[in-house]
Design a protein around this motif. Structure first.
Motif, mmCIF file in Angstrom:
data_model
loop_
_atom_site.group_PDB
_atom_site.id
_atom_site.type_symbol
_atom_site.label_atom_id
_atom_site.label_comp_id
_atom_site.label_asym_id
_atom_site.label_seq_id
_atom_site.Cartn_x
_atom_site.Cartn_y
_atom_site.Cartn_z
ATOM 1 N N ILE A 1 -7.487 16.209 -4.974
ATOM 2 C CA ILE A 1 -7.418 14.777 -5.211
ATOM 3 C C ILE A 1 -5.994 14.336 -4.888
ATOM 4 O O ILE A 1 -5.066 15.162 -4.858
ATOM 5 N N TYR A 2 -5.834 12.995 -4.666
ATOM 6 C CA TYR A 2 -4.498 12.546 -4.288
ATOM 7 C C TYR A 2 -4.264 11.144 -4.807
ATOM 8 O O TYR A 2 -5.196 10.444 -5.192
ATOM 9 N N ARG A 3 -2.928 10.751 -4.769
ATOM 10 C CA ARG A 3 -2.533 9.396 -5.100
ATOM 11 C C ARG A 3 -1.338 9.024 -4.234
ATOM 12 O O ARG A 3 -0.675 9.897 -3.677
ATOM 13 N N SER A 4 -1.012 7.739 -4.200
ATOM 14 C CA SER A 4 0.073 7.283 -3.323
ATOM 15 C C SER A 4 0.868 6.182 -4.002
ATOM 16 O O SER A 4 0.446 5.652 -5.046
ATOM 17 N N ARG A 5 2.036 5.830 -3.350
ATOM 18 C CA ARG A 5 2.853 4.727 -3.826
ATOM 19 C C ARG A 5 3.542 4.081 -2.640
ATOM 20 O O ARG A 5 3.685 4.683 -1.582
ATOM 21 N N GLU A 6 4.006 2.835 -2.853
ATOM 22 C CA GLU A 6 4.633 2.075 -1.781
ATOM 23 C C GLU A 6 6.158 2.313 -1.757
ATOM 24 O O GLU A 6 6.785 2.551 -2.805
ATOM 25 N N CYS A 7 6.668 2.253 -0.552
ATOM 26 C CA CYS A 7 8.122 2.354 -0.366
ATOM 27 C C CYS A 7 8.710 0.955 -0.463
ATOM 28 O O CYS A 7 8.333 0.072 0.300
ATOM 29 N N GLU A 8 9.613 0.738 -1.413
ATOM 30 C CA GLU A 8 10.216 -0.581 -1.595
ATOM 31 C C GLU A 8 11.639 -0.653 -1.019
ATOM 32 O O GLU A 8 12.270 -1.712 -1.064
ATOM 33 N N ALA A 9 12.070 0.462 -0.512
ATOM 34 C CA ALA A 9 13.399 0.466 0.132
ATOM 35 C C ALA A 9 13.235 0.290 1.628
ATOM 36 O O ALA A 9 12.124 0.156 2.143
ATOM 37 N N THR A 10 14.332 0.297 2.321
ATOM 38 C CA THR A 10 14.254 0.146 3.776
ATOM 39 C C THR A 10 13.595 1.336 4.406
ATOM 40 O O THR A 10 12.725 1.213 5.270
ATOM 41 N N THR A 11 13.972 2.510 4.001
ATOM 42 C CA THR A 11 13.364 3.749 4.505
ATOM 43 C C THR A 11 13.119 4.677 3.332
ATOM 44 O O THR A 11 13.858 4.686 2.337
ATOM 45 N N CYS A 12 11.967 5.473 3.462
ATOM 46 C CA CYS A 12 11.619 6.452 2.420
ATOM 47 C C CYS A 12 11.098 7.704 3.078
ATOM 48 O O CYS A 12 10.560 7.669 4.203
ATOM 49 N N ASN A 13 11.197 8.809 2.393
ATOM 50 C CA ASN A 13 10.638 10.070 2.858
ATOM 51 C C ASN A 13 9.130 10.049 2.629
ATOM 52 O O ASN A 13 8.659 9.733 1.524
ATOM 53 N N ASP A 14 8.357 10.442 3.666
ATOM 54 C CA ASP A 14 6.888 10.419 3.546
ATOM 55 C C ASP A 14 6.389 11.341 2.446
ATOM 56 O O ASP A 14 5.356 11.074 1.808
ATOM 57 N N ASP A 15 7.041 12.470 2.232
ATOM 58 C CA ASP A 15 6.581 13.406 1.192
ATOM 59 C C ASP A 15 6.694 12.797 -0.198
ATOM 60 O O ASP A 15 6.002 13.220 -1.135
ATOM 61 N N ASP A 16 7.552 11.765 -0.308
ATOM 62 C CA ASP A 16 7.704 11.133 -1.617
ATOM 63 C C ASP A 16 6.661 10.038 -1.869
ATOM 64 O O ASP A 16 6.541 9.521 -2.982
ATOM 65 N N LEU A 17 5.901 9.689 -0.837
ATOM 66 C CA LEU A 17 4.902 8.620 -0.982
ATOM 67 C C LEU A 17 3.518 9.128 -1.397
ATOM 68 O O LEU A 17 2.670 8.337 -1.839
ATOM 69 N N TYR A 18 3.233 10.396 -1.247
ATOM 70 C CA TYR A 18 1.912 10.969 -1.549
ATOM 71 C C TYR A 18 2.067 12.152 -2.482
ATOM 72 O O TYR A 18 3.034 12.912 -2.390
ATOM 73 N N GLU A 19 1.037 12.343 -3.342
ATOM 74 C CA GLU A 19 1.008 13.502 -4.231
ATOM 75 C C GLU A 19 -0.400 14.084 -4.196
ATOM 76 O O GLU A 19 -1.392 13.371 -4.414
ATOM 77 N N ILE A 20 -0.536 15.365 -3.915
ATOM 78 C CA ILE A 20 -1.836 16.059 -3.798
ATOM 79 C C ILE A 20 -1.945 17.086 -4.906
ATOM 80 O O ILE A 20 -0.997 17.835 -5.162
#
Length: 737
Positions: free
Chosen positions: A660-679
């Motif tokens: 199962i997984y969940r996600s979140r939005e990046c509110e800064a100018t740039t973010c690391n993709d690994d920090d946006l998803y959790e499995i």
């Protein structure tokens, strides 16, 4: 002149001696026929003397009546003596025999000269042979004759207790006074019944009059009233004399009886009069018509129509009004057709129907349809429900139009409409790999109702149950017949007949008849209508039709029913022929109020807020969306935060899911993709099912209103690890219990 007188006397005596006895022809022994009288000129001639008189005859009642006299031969006094003597000889030759009594009145004036005056007043006359006209009633009655006492206390007929009628319903005091009762023409006082009521109370054969009107013949009552109007009173000692005087008229069917044949021509049966085993003379005494060895009420020749009897509405019927009701027509309920014919014949003749027969009307018609093929039975029953077919046109079924009768075929019953995106139920039932619908019906094997159609599961099971029973309310397939109306179960029926003999050692036994008094008559006369009962053609209302379907599938609607006016005189139908009534199958679906707006999904950078509403009732269909979304917090976020909140977990570990997984939005100018998803890996693997167990017993499921049987299976994991399997561990099949 002496020769002329001698010849006249000779002829007179010759006529007296020439008469021979005979039996009276029909029609002479009535009140208007003179009787032969004896030598005193007053007394009636005895029967043995009447036999020797040619101008007298013996009537059926034994009295000696006078025959119409013949023309007396005359001699012209203007002729010579030789001519008169010759005429006398000719007359003498034509006269033979002799007799003692004559119906020629006083000494014939035609034989007397000088204008009819007797020239020899002292000459012996023959007063003994003068036949006077019989005195009219009641002057002809011998009050000292013991025969006249026969009908002073007891009537000449024995009417059963249960169908006796009061002498005068407006004078109840007649039941307390024997003297006053006997002063009423045709009325008789039951002393024994009065004595039993004095000792045991009025519950003894309640409703039976002590003073009853027994003789109801119109001729009798009319002649008796003439005497009462003339003398101011009536005595029962004249009963026997009146009946004897007018015997032949009383025994004659009048015009109202002859008109009964006209009713038969128009297929209307006459009303039965009297009781079981009534005799001919008794029939005439109660003003009936004796035809084909049965007694019927006559027709009013001035008006052949009669009023229809009102319908019973009371469930509780007193025993005195339930047992021994006077039969009006025979009600044959041995089979459905004869019961329907009897139903119509009873009402169209103005008789009254028992409540059980009224409430069984649709049962009779439905049973009649059982003799048809199932498909014809459906069409027939639809015509019955709509009121187009009934007892009044039983023989016209094949002539009725059937093109406007709608019968739903089986294939449409299960063709329930599916919601957008859902498959049709009939397609799901017949999809490859599922049980055949016909096999399911015949064997009760398992049939899986798709989860997407749970909202119509109840309707499906209800129709399914209709197939398993031998009838259906919806469709015609598989030889099913329509379901008939519920069987009427009479309530409030008394189980005790009040008309039974009573014995008491101190009292004389009751002398009346109990014939038919404990019978239950389905087509009968109300007792209060007996005094004025007449046969004829009545007009009645048919039974109300079934209600039509509600005009609205939900919410408030209307339904109606109607009845027909049956009979020749439609003007008698003054009531309503249609009825309307409001109806509501289910409340219409509608939206509840919107909920409050939810908290904004973001604190900045344009989040969203939602609100929802629910449809009532649950499972209903409401047009429009059930959720609304609007943007919120549109201002830009400050750089001090890089990520928005985590979403809900997505995906599934069942059946046999891996992660199962969940996600979140990046509110800064740039973010690391690994920090946006959790499995996250699922803790279990995919197992396998064991074999199905045998089906259990067939039991009734009260929730689903049908019979079911179940079987189970077990999910086995790999290497002994706990796991889950795809599918259900329980299988439910429908069966017949």
């Amino acid at each position: 002149m002496q020769l002329l007188i001698l010849l006249q006397l000779t002829i007179y005596f010759a006529l007296v001696l020439s008469i021979r006895p005979r039996q009276c022809p029909k029609g002479l022994n009535d009140a208007n026929t003179p009787r032969c009288v004896a030598m005193d000129g007053i007394s009636d001639v005895e029967k043995n003397e009447c036999r020797s008189a040619k101008h007298c005859c013996i009537g059926r009642n034994g009295y000696c009546y006078a025959l119409p006299r013949k023309v007396v031969p005359t001699i012209d006094p203007d002729k010579t003596n030789e001519e008169m003597l010759s005429d006398a000889k000719d007359i003498m030759r034509s006269i033979k025999g002799g007799a003692r009594f004559l119906n020629i009145g006083p000494f014939p004036s035609a034989l007397l000269p000088y204008g009819g005056e007797d020239p020899y007043p002292g000459f012996p006359r023959l007063p003994a042979f003068v036949c006077h006209k019989r005195p009219r009633f009641p002057d002809n009655c011998d009050m000292e004759d013991k025969k006249a006492l026969r009908y002073t206390r007891n009537p000449p007929l024995n009417i059963p207790y249960c169908i006796r009628i009061p002498c005068d319903p407006d004078l109840p005091e007649l039941d307390e006074s024997r003297t006053k009762c006997r002063e009423m023409p045709g009325c008789f006082f039951d002393v024994q019944l009065r004595d039993y009521r004095k000792k045991f109370g009025h519950s003894v054969m309640a409703g039976v009059p002590v003073c009853q009107l027994a003789i109801r013949n119109k001729v009798f009552l009319e002649e008796a009233r003439k005497v009462k109007d003339k003398t101011g009173e009536w005595t029962p000692y004249l009963n026997e004399c009146l009946l004897d005087t007018f015997d032949e008229i009383i025994r004659t069917n009048h015009e109202g009886c002859k008109t009964l044949e006209m009713l038969e021509y128009f297929k209307h049966k006459p009303k039965i009069a009297g009781w079981k085993g009534i005799k001919e003379y008794d029939c005439y005494l109660i003003a009936g018509c004796w035809m084909t060895k049965k007694c019927y009420y006559p027709v009013d020749v001035n008006n052949v129509t009669v009023s229809a009897s009102p319908t019973e509405h009371d469930d509780k019927i007193p025993s005195a009004l339930y047992y021994g009701r006077p039969p009006c027509q025979k009600f044959d309920d041995k089979n459905a057709k004869s019961a329907i014919e009897s139903y119509h014949s009873c009402l169209v003749s103005g008789c009254k129907l028992d409540k059980h027969a009224q409430n069984s009307y649709y049962n009779y018609l439905f049973d009649f349809g059982k003799s048809m093929d199932p498909s014809d039975h459906w069409v027939f029953w639809r015509l019955v429900e709509s009121g187009k077919y009934g007892a009044h046109n039983l023989d016209e079924y094949n002539l009725l139009p059937k093109h406007d009768v709608t019968v739903t075929p089986f294939s449409l019953v299960f063709n329930y409409p599916a919601k957008p995106g859902e498959s049709n139920l009939i397609d799901e039932l017949l999809r490859p790999g599922s049980s055949s619908l016909l096999d399911m019906i015949k064997t009760g094997s398992g049939l899986q109702v798709p989860p997407a159609h749970q909202n119509i599961r109840d309707r499906f099971l209800e129709d399914l149950q209709g197939i398993q029973t031998p009838c259906s309310t919806t469709f015609t397939s598989f030889g099913a017949r329509p379901c008939g109306p519920p069987r009427y179960k009479p309530t409030g029926v008394p189980n005790h007949c009040p008309y039974r003999p009573i014995e008491d050692k101190d009292l004389k036994p009751l002398r009346g008849s109990f014939e038919g008094c404990c019978d239950i008559t389905l087509c009968y006369h109300p007792k209060e209508e007996i005094p004025n009962a007449r046969s004829g053609a009545a007009t009645y209302y048919s039974t109300w039709s079934y209600w039509t379907e509600c005009s609205a599938t939900c919410g408030k609607g209307n339904k109606k029913r109607w009845r027909r006016c049956i009979g020749m005189d439609q003007s008698q139908c003054t009531g309503r022929t249609t009825e309307n009534e409001s109806c509501e199958i289910v409340p219409c679906s509608s939206w509840n109020k919107w909920s409050r707006w939810s908290k904004c999904s973001l604190t900045c950078n344009s989040g969203v807020s939602t609100r929802t509403r629910t449809c009532k009732p649950i499972g209903g269909f409401c047009p429009g969306p059930d959720e609304e979304i609007e943007s919120c917090n549109s201002e830009k976020c400050k750089i001090d935060r890089l990520f928005g909140p985590w979403s809900e977990w997505k995906g599934s570990c069942n059946p046999c899911g891996k992660s199962i997984y969940r996600s979140r939005e990046c509110e800064a100018t740039t973010c690391n993709d690994d920090d946006l998803y959790e499995i996250q890996q699922c803790p279990t693997g995919c197992g396998t099912w064991s074999s199905w167990s045998p089906f259990g017993p067939c039991t009734w499921d009260f929730f689903f209103r049908t019979c079911q049987k179940t079987r189970t299976r077990v999910c086995n994991g790999k290497n002994g690890r706990p796991t889950e399997c795809q599918g259900n561990s329980v299988d439910v099949a429908y069966c017949i219990c």
